[in-house]
Design a protein around this motif. Sequence first.
Motif, PDB file in Angstrom:
ATOM      1  N   ALA A  73       0.820  -1.210   0.000  1.00 54.95           N
ATOM      2  CA  ALA A  73       0.000   0.000   0.000  1.00 54.95           C
ATOM      3  C   ALA A  73       0.855   1.262   0.000  1.00 54.95           C
ATOM      4  N   VAL A  74       1.858   1.303   0.873  1.00 54.76           N
ATOM      5  CA  VAL A  74       2.700   2.500   0.979  1.00 54.76           C
ATOM      6  C   VAL A  74       3.526   2.703  -0.288  1.00 54.76           C
ATOM      7  N   LEU A  75       4.096   1.623  -0.807  1.00 51.46           N
ATOM      8  CA  LEU A  75       4.916   1.735  -2.005  1.00 51.46           C
ATOM      9  C   LEU A  75       4.071   2.106  -3.221  1.00 51.46           C
ATOM     10  N   SER A  76       2.876   1.542  -3.342  1.00 53.52           N
ATOM     11  CA  SER A  76       1.990   1.874  -4.459  1.00 53.52           C
ATOM     12  C   SER A  76       1.615   3.351  -4.427  1.00 53.52           C
ATOM     13  N   ARG A  77       1.303   3.849  -3.249  1.00 54.65           N
ATOM     14  CA  ARG A  77       0.951   5.272  -3.111  1.00 54.65           C
ATOM     15  C   ARG A  77       2.134   6.165  -3.464  1.00 54.65           C
ATOM     16  N   ALA A  78       3.340   5.777  -3.002  1.00 57.93           N
ATOM     17  CA  ALA A  78       4.529   6.571  -3.294  1.00 57.93           C
ATOM     18  C   ALA A  78       4.837   6.579  -4.797  1.00 57.93           C
ATOM     19  N   LEU A  79       4.660   5.440  -5.447  1.00 59.74           N
ATOM     20  CA  LEU A  79       4.884   5.362  -6.889  1.00 59.74           C
ATOM     21  C   LEU A  79       3.880   6.215  -7.652  1.00 59.74           C
ATOM     22  N   HIS A  80       2.635   6.204  -7.197  1.00 60.58           N
ATOM     23  CA  HIS A  80       1.605   7.012  -7.856  1.00 60.58           C
ATOM     24  C   HIS A  80       1.934   8.501  -7.751  1.00 60.58           C
ATOM     25  N   ARG A  81       2.426   8.912  -6.580  1.00 59.21           N
ATOM     26  CA  ARG A  81       2.738  10.328  -6.374  1.00 59.21           C
ATOM     27  C   ARG A  81       3.996  10.741  -7.123  1.00 59.21           C
ATOM     28  N   SER A  82       4.968   9.836  -7.240  1.00 57.58           N
ATOM     29  CA  SER A  82       6.219  10.169  -7.923  1.00 57.58           C
ATOM     30  C   SER A  82       6.093  10.101  -9.441  1.00 57.58           C
ATOM     31  N   ARG A  83       5.107   9.327  -9.932  1.00 54.75           N
ATOM     32  CA  ARG A  83       4.854   9.184 -11.364  1.00 54.75           C
ATOM     33  C   ARG A  83       6.084   8.668 -12.120  1.00 54.75           C
ATOM     34  N   LEU A  84       6.769   7.708 -11.532  1.00 52.28           N
ATOM     35  CA  LEU A  84       7.898   7.079 -12.217  1.00 52.28           C
ATOM     36  C   LEU A  84       7.392   6.262 -13.400  1.00 52.28           C
ATOM     37  N   ARG A  85       8.076   6.370 -14.531  1.00 51.95           N
ATOM     38  CA  ARG A  85       7.666   5.604 -15.713  1.00 51.95           C
ATOM     39  C   ARG A  85       8.177   4.167 -15.668  1.00 51.95           C
ATOM     40  N   SER A  86       9.189   3.912 -14.819  1.00 47.23           N
ATOM     41  CA  SER A  86       9.741   2.573 -14.703  1.00 47.23           C
ATOM     42  C   SER A  86      10.106   2.313 -13.243  1.00 47.23           C
ATOM     43  N   PHE A  87       9.810   1.120 -12.768  1.00 44.90           N
ATOM     44  CA  PHE A  87      10.152   0.772 -11.394  1.00 44.90           C
ATOM     45  C   PHE A  87      11.662   0.745 -11.203  1.00 44.90           C
ATOM     46  N   GLY A  88      12.379   0.244 -12.202  1.00 50.80           N
ATOM     47  CA  GLY A  88      13.836   0.287 -12.175  1.00 50.80           C
ATOM     48  C   GLY A  88      14.479  -0.924 -11.525  1.00 50.80           C
ATOM     49  N   PRO A  89      15.658  -1.309 -11.994  1.00 52.95           N
ATOM     50  CA  PRO A  89      16.342  -2.496 -11.456  1.00 52.95           C
ATOM     51  C   PRO A  89      16.761  -2.344  -9.999  1.00 52.95           C
ATOM     52  N   ALA A  90      17.173  -1.155  -9.601  1.00 56.03           N
ATOM     53  CA  ALA A  90      17.606  -0.962  -8.213  1.00 56.03           C
ATOM     54  C   ALA A  90      16.439  -1.124  -7.253  1.00 56.03           C
ATOM     55  N   ASN A  91      15.273  -0.587  -7.631  1.00 55.75           N
ATOM     56  CA  ASN A  91      14.094  -0.741  -6.782  1.00 55.75           C
ATOM     57  C   ASN A  91      13.652  -2.195  -6.700  1.00 55.75           C
ATOM     58  N   ARG A  92      13.920  -2.962  -7.750  1.00 57.09           N
ATOM     59  CA  ARG A  92      13.592  -4.391  -7.694  1.00 57.09           C
ATOM     60  C   ARG A  92      14.452  -5.095  -6.647  1.00 57.09           C
ATOM     61  N   VAL A  93      15.724  -4.709  -6.585  1.00 57.96           N
ATOM     62  CA  VAL A  93      16.609  -5.289  -5.569  1.00 57.96           C
ATOM     63  C   VAL A  93      16.115  -4.907  -4.174  1.00 57.96           C
ATOM     64  N   THR A  94      15.750  -3.630  -4.008  1.00 59.53           N
ATOM     65  CA  THR A  94      15.259  -3.176  -2.708  1.00 59.53           C
ATOM     66  C   THR A  94      13.957  -3.871  -2.342  1.00 59.53           C
ATOM     67  N   LEU A  95      13.096  -4.100  -3.336  1.00 58.45           N
ATOM     68  CA  LEU A  95      11.850  -4.814  -3.080  1.00 58.45           C
ATOM     69  C   LEU A  95      12.137  -6.258  -2.657  1.00 58.45           C
ATOM     70  N   GLY A  96      13.166  -6.854  -3.245  1.00 61.92           N
ATOM     71  CA  GLY A  96      13.577  -8.192  -2.818  1.00 61.92           C
ATOM     72  C   GLY A  96      14.061  -8.181  -1.377  1.00 61.92           C
ATOM     73  N   ARG A  97      14.808  -7.147  -1.013  1.00 58.79           N
ATOM     74  CA  ARG A  97      15.251  -7.020   0.383  1.00 58.79           C
ATOM     75  C   ARG A  97      14.057  -6.843   1.316  1.00 58.79           C
TER      76      ARG A  97
END
Length: 252
Positions: free
Chosen positions: A53-77
Amino acid sequence: MALNNTYDARLVQQETAVGAGVQLLLLALLGSAIGMGPAGWVTGLVFAVATWAVLSRALHRSRLRSFGPANRVTLGRATLVGGVTALVADSFESTPPVTLLVGLTAVALILDGVDGKVARRTGTSTALGARFDMEVDAFLILVLSVYVSMALGPWVLLIGAMRYVFVAAARVAPWLNAPLPPSMARKTVAALQGICLLVAGADLLPHSGNFAVMLLALGSLLWSFGRDVLWLYRTSRIRAARPAEHRVLELA
């Protein structure tokens, strides 16, 4: 070509949904492996839903066009931290294998040095990614301090609570929100917290050794936070003392 540059929240937030799914899979694996109790399940599920929920809201507000490889690593962590959180909650009712908790924690700490490098090498560093990384680190330290405090005493909770006390204090004293200059000492102290908590949590040393390790961690953290707070205070005083015309020039 124009379509490729159009922001589509669904494409970016699909990754958070995948992360939540992986978190649920990890909880299922842990539950089947150790027979995790209700406390572990509920805590793990709450962590998964809250992170999504928190990450989805933050992504919506930031309007990033791509989640990005680094964020994928952080999401894995974050997924691993969710597993550690469930195990720590379960430890209040039973005794989950220490090797499993230590293993998940160790991988999460190792990956902490990976996402930043990936972001720099791929040119995908973002303010959201840096904040995401920092919050995952802070929550892992909090959870580990809860676990270690059960053996060494509630004073260990100061380590995990320090970041959140600082954030709360910044609401009262806005000058604490000013950006800090880069510091290798700060990064070293932050990394030291996870290592010391991992060593104490693994219980490889005698009680006195674990006690000394945690004293070292807390002492270094107090020094680091104290130094930063003092720098922020002095900087705020200098800015407040500048002539009004200088502040106008800075804003121009």
